[in-house]
Design a protein around this motif. Sequence first.
Motif, PDB file in Angstrom:
ATOM      1  N   LYS A  79      -5.340   4.655 -19.273  1.00  0.00           N
ATOM      2  CA  LYS A  79      -5.754   3.463 -19.218  1.00  0.00           C
ATOM      3  C   LYS A  79      -5.208   2.928 -17.945  1.00  0.00           C
ATOM      4  O   LYS A  79      -5.801   2.390 -17.280  1.00  0.00           O
ATOM      5  CB  LYS A  79      -5.261   2.418 -20.238  1.00  0.00           C
ATOM      6  CG  LYS A  79      -5.856   1.173 -20.446  1.00  0.00           C
ATOM      7  CD  LYS A  79      -5.601   0.304 -21.673  1.00  0.00           C
ATOM      8  CE  LYS A  79      -6.451  -1.051 -21.427  1.00  0.00           C
ATOM      9  NZ  LYS A  79      -6.281  -1.725 -22.801  1.00  0.00           N
ATOM     10  N   GLU A  80      -3.842   3.493 -17.473  1.00  0.00           N
ATOM     11  CA  GLU A  80      -3.359   3.025 -16.225  1.00  0.00           C
ATOM     12  C   GLU A  80      -4.199   3.658 -15.255  1.00  0.00           C
ATOM     13  O   GLU A  80      -4.424   2.935 -14.141  1.00  0.00           O
ATOM     14  CB  GLU A  80      -1.980   3.370 -16.423  1.00  0.00           C
ATOM     15  CG  GLU A  80      -0.917   2.919 -17.074  1.00  0.00           C
ATOM     16  CD  GLU A  80       0.448   3.445 -17.162  1.00  0.00           C
ATOM     17  OE1 GLU A  80       0.776   4.562 -16.521  1.00  0.00           O
ATOM     18  OE2 GLU A  80       1.153   2.813 -17.715  1.00  0.00           O
ATOM     19  N   ILE A  81      -4.481   4.892 -15.271  1.00  0.00           N
ATOM     20  CA  ILE A  81      -5.089   5.619 -14.170  1.00  0.00           C
ATOM     21  C   ILE A  81      -6.658   4.886 -14.133  1.00  0.00           C
ATOM     22  O   ILE A  81      -7.002   4.908 -12.828  1.00  0.00           O
ATOM     23  CB  ILE A  81      -5.422   7.101 -14.537  1.00  0.00           C
ATOM     24  CG1 ILE A  81      -3.882   7.834 -14.645  1.00  0.00           C
ATOM     25  CG2 ILE A  81      -6.369   7.798 -13.685  1.00  0.00           C
ATOM     26  CD1 ILE A  81      -4.023   9.187 -15.162  1.00  0.00           C
ATOM     27  N   GLU A  82      -7.316   4.508 -15.097  1.00  0.00           N
ATOM     28  CA  GLU A  82      -8.664   4.023 -15.084  1.00  0.00           C
ATOM     29  C   GLU A  82      -8.638   2.736 -14.491  1.00  0.00           C
ATOM     30  O   GLU A  82      -9.535   2.085 -13.679  1.00  0.00           O
ATOM     31  CB  GLU A  82      -9.299   3.747 -16.449  1.00  0.00           C
ATOM     32  CG  GLU A  82      -9.527   5.050 -17.116  1.00  0.00           C
ATOM     33  CD  GLU A  82     -10.041   5.014 -18.487  1.00  0.00           C
ATOM     34  OE1 GLU A  82      -9.756   4.160 -19.290  1.00  0.00           O
ATOM     35  OE2 GLU A  82     -10.838   6.115 -18.902  1.00  0.00           O
ATOM     36  N   SER A  83      -7.229   1.860 -14.336  1.00  0.00           N
ATOM     37  CA  SER A  83      -7.381   0.623 -13.814  1.00  0.00           C
ATOM     38  C   SER A  83      -7.151   0.356 -12.268  1.00  0.00           C
ATOM     39  O   SER A  83      -7.184  -0.435 -11.565  1.00  0.00           O
ATOM     40  CB  SER A  83      -6.197  -0.106 -14.594  1.00  0.00           C
ATOM     41  OG  SER A  83      -5.071   0.392 -14.174  1.00  0.00           O
ATOM     42  N   ILE A  84      -6.953   1.878 -11.766  1.00  0.00           N
ATOM     43  CA  ILE A  84      -6.326   1.883 -10.308  1.00  0.00           C
ATOM     44  C   ILE A  84      -7.962   1.749  -9.534  1.00  0.00           C
ATOM     45  O   ILE A  84      -8.785   2.347  -9.830  1.00  0.00           O
ATOM     46  CB  ILE A  84      -6.208   3.291  -9.970  1.00  0.00           C
ATOM     47  CG1 ILE A  84      -4.542   3.350 -10.563  1.00  0.00           C
ATOM     48  CG2 ILE A  84      -5.663   3.333  -8.423  1.00  0.00           C
ATOM     49  CD1 ILE A  84      -4.056   4.854 -10.576  1.00  0.00           C
ATOM     50  N   PRO A  85      -7.864   0.868  -8.560  1.00  0.00           N
ATOM     51  CA  PRO A  85      -9.276   0.424  -7.983  1.00  0.00           C
ATOM     52  C   PRO A  85      -9.384   1.718  -7.133  1.00  0.00           C
ATOM     53  O   PRO A  85      -8.357   2.390  -6.474  1.00  0.00           O
ATOM     54  CB  PRO A  85      -8.811  -0.757  -6.938  1.00  0.00           C
ATOM     55  CG  PRO A  85      -7.563  -1.237  -7.657  1.00  0.00           C
ATOM     56  CD  PRO A  85      -6.877  -0.231  -8.295  1.00  0.00           C
ATOM     57  N   ASP A  86     -10.678   2.155  -6.772  1.00  0.00           N
ATOM     58  CA  ASP A  86     -10.918   3.177  -5.717  1.00  0.00           C
ATOM     59  C   ASP A  86     -10.416   3.021  -4.579  1.00  0.00           C
ATOM     60  O   ASP A  86     -10.000   4.272  -3.881  1.00  0.00           O
ATOM     61  CB  ASP A  86     -12.498   3.442  -5.827  1.00  0.00           C
ATOM     62  CG  ASP A  86     -13.093   3.730  -6.860  1.00  0.00           C
ATOM     63  OD1 ASP A  86     -12.559   4.227  -8.016  1.00  0.00           O
ATOM     64  OD2 ASP A  86     -14.509   3.628  -7.121  1.00  0.00           O
ATOM     65  N   GLU A  87     -10.324   1.948  -3.918  1.00  0.00           N
ATOM     66  CA  GLU A  87      -9.694   2.093  -2.611  1.00  0.00           C
ATOM     67  C   GLU A  87      -8.045   2.211  -2.573  1.00  0.00           C
ATOM     68  O   GLU A  87      -7.732   2.540  -1.384  1.00  0.00           O
ATOM     69  CB  GLU A  87     -10.232   0.722  -1.853  1.00  0.00           C
ATOM     70  CG  GLU A  87      -9.410  -0.286  -2.842  1.00  0.00           C
ATOM     71  CD  GLU A  87     -10.309  -1.116  -3.818  1.00  0.00           C
ATOM     72  OE1 GLU A  87     -10.170  -2.257  -4.440  1.00  0.00           O
ATOM     73  OE2 GLU A  87     -11.488  -0.409  -3.873  1.00  0.00           O
ATOM     74  N   ASP A  88      -7.481   2.368  -3.755  1.00  0.00           N
ATOM     75  CA  ASP A  88      -6.002   2.550  -3.831  1.00  0.00           C
ATOM     76  C   ASP A  88      -5.921   4.076  -4.108  1.00  0.00           C
ATOM     77  O   ASP A  88      -4.558   4.491  -4.275  1.00  0.00           O
ATOM     78  CB  ASP A  88      -5.470   1.717  -4.771  1.00  0.00           C
ATOM     79  CG  ASP A  88      -5.400   0.120  -4.164  1.00  0.00           C
ATOM     80  OD1 ASP A  88      -5.563  -0.057  -3.099  1.00  0.00           O
ATOM     81  OD2 ASP A  88      -4.795  -0.495  -5.212  1.00  0.00           O
ATOM     82  N   ILE A  89      -6.982   4.752  -4.345  1.00  0.00           N
ATOM     83  CA  ILE A  89      -6.660   6.302  -4.530  1.00  0.00           C
ATOM     84  C   ILE A  89      -6.699   7.053  -3.271  1.00  0.00           C
ATOM     85  O   ILE A  89      -7.464   6.929  -2.268  1.00  0.00           O
ATOM     86  CB  ILE A  89      -7.934   6.616  -5.493  1.00  0.00           C
ATOM     87  CG1 ILE A  89      -7.673   5.969  -6.817  1.00  0.00           C
ATOM     88  CG2 ILE A  89      -7.612   8.375  -5.592  1.00  0.00           C
ATOM     89  CD1 ILE A  89      -9.084   6.373  -7.660  1.00  0.00           C
ATOM     90  N   ASP A  90      -5.512   7.862  -2.881  1.00  0.00           N
ATOM     91  CA  ASP A  90      -5.430   8.498  -1.802  1.00  0.00           C
ATOM     92  C   ASP A  90      -5.964  10.037  -1.706  1.00  0.00           C
ATOM     93  O   ASP A  90      -5.685  10.716  -2.839  1.00  0.00           O
ATOM     94  CB  ASP A  90      -3.652   8.835  -1.319  1.00  0.00           C
ATOM     95  CG  ASP A  90      -3.569   9.624  -0.353  1.00  0.00           C
ATOM     96  OD1 ASP A  90      -4.581   9.679   0.561  1.00  0.00           O
ATOM     97  OD2 ASP A  90      -2.591  10.004   0.009  1.00  0.00           O
ATOM     98  N   THR A  91      -7.057  10.042  -1.233  1.00  0.00           N
ATOM     99  CA  THR A  91      -7.657  11.426  -1.159  1.00  0.00           C
ATOM    100  C   THR A  91      -7.763  12.260   0.036  1.00  0.00           C
ATOM    101  O   THR A  91      -8.352  13.281   0.328  1.00  0.00           O
ATOM    102  CB  THR A  91      -9.351  10.871  -1.380  1.00  0.00           C
ATOM    103  OG1 THR A  91      -9.723  10.179  -0.287  1.00  0.00           O
ATOM    104  CG2 THR A  91      -9.588  10.468  -2.811  1.00  0.00           C
ATOM    105  N   THR A  92      -6.579  11.722   0.864  1.00  0.00           N
ATOM    106  CA  THR A  92      -6.462  12.641   2.154  1.00  0.00           C
ATOM    107  C   THR A  92      -6.188  13.947   2.100  1.00  0.00           C
ATOM    108  O   THR A  92      -6.296  14.920   2.867  1.00  0.00           O
ATOM    109  CB  THR A  92      -5.397  11.946   3.151  1.00  0.00           C
ATOM    110  OG1 THR A  92      -4.309  11.974   2.497  1.00  0.00           O
ATOM    111  CG2 THR A  92      -5.876  10.314   3.404  1.00  0.00           C
TER     112      THR A  92
END
Length: 87
Positions: free
Chosen positions: A9-22
């Motif tokens: 649930k915590e992971i699912e609540s992270i907004p896409d723009e806050d996920i570091d994909t660098t």
Amino acid sequence: MTISAKRLKEIESIPDEDIDTTDIPELNEHFWEKAKLIEPITKQAISLRIDSDILQWFKSQGKGYQSLINSVLRSYFEHQSKIRNDG
């Protein structure tokens, strides 16, 4: 790998723009030249009689021992298939 319902649930609540994909490389033309589709294989539950020492060894490898047995059998199958097709 298991994940708790709370952590999921915590992971699912992270907004896409806050996920570091660098650290994920771009998929360029070279990647797609070598890519191949691997179709999932449907597994079937069976009853199988094997020597008890063999079973105990696989169980001693830990969780996923049945998948390990399947991988060993698949490796043997692919090897034998290659021999028959090449020979």
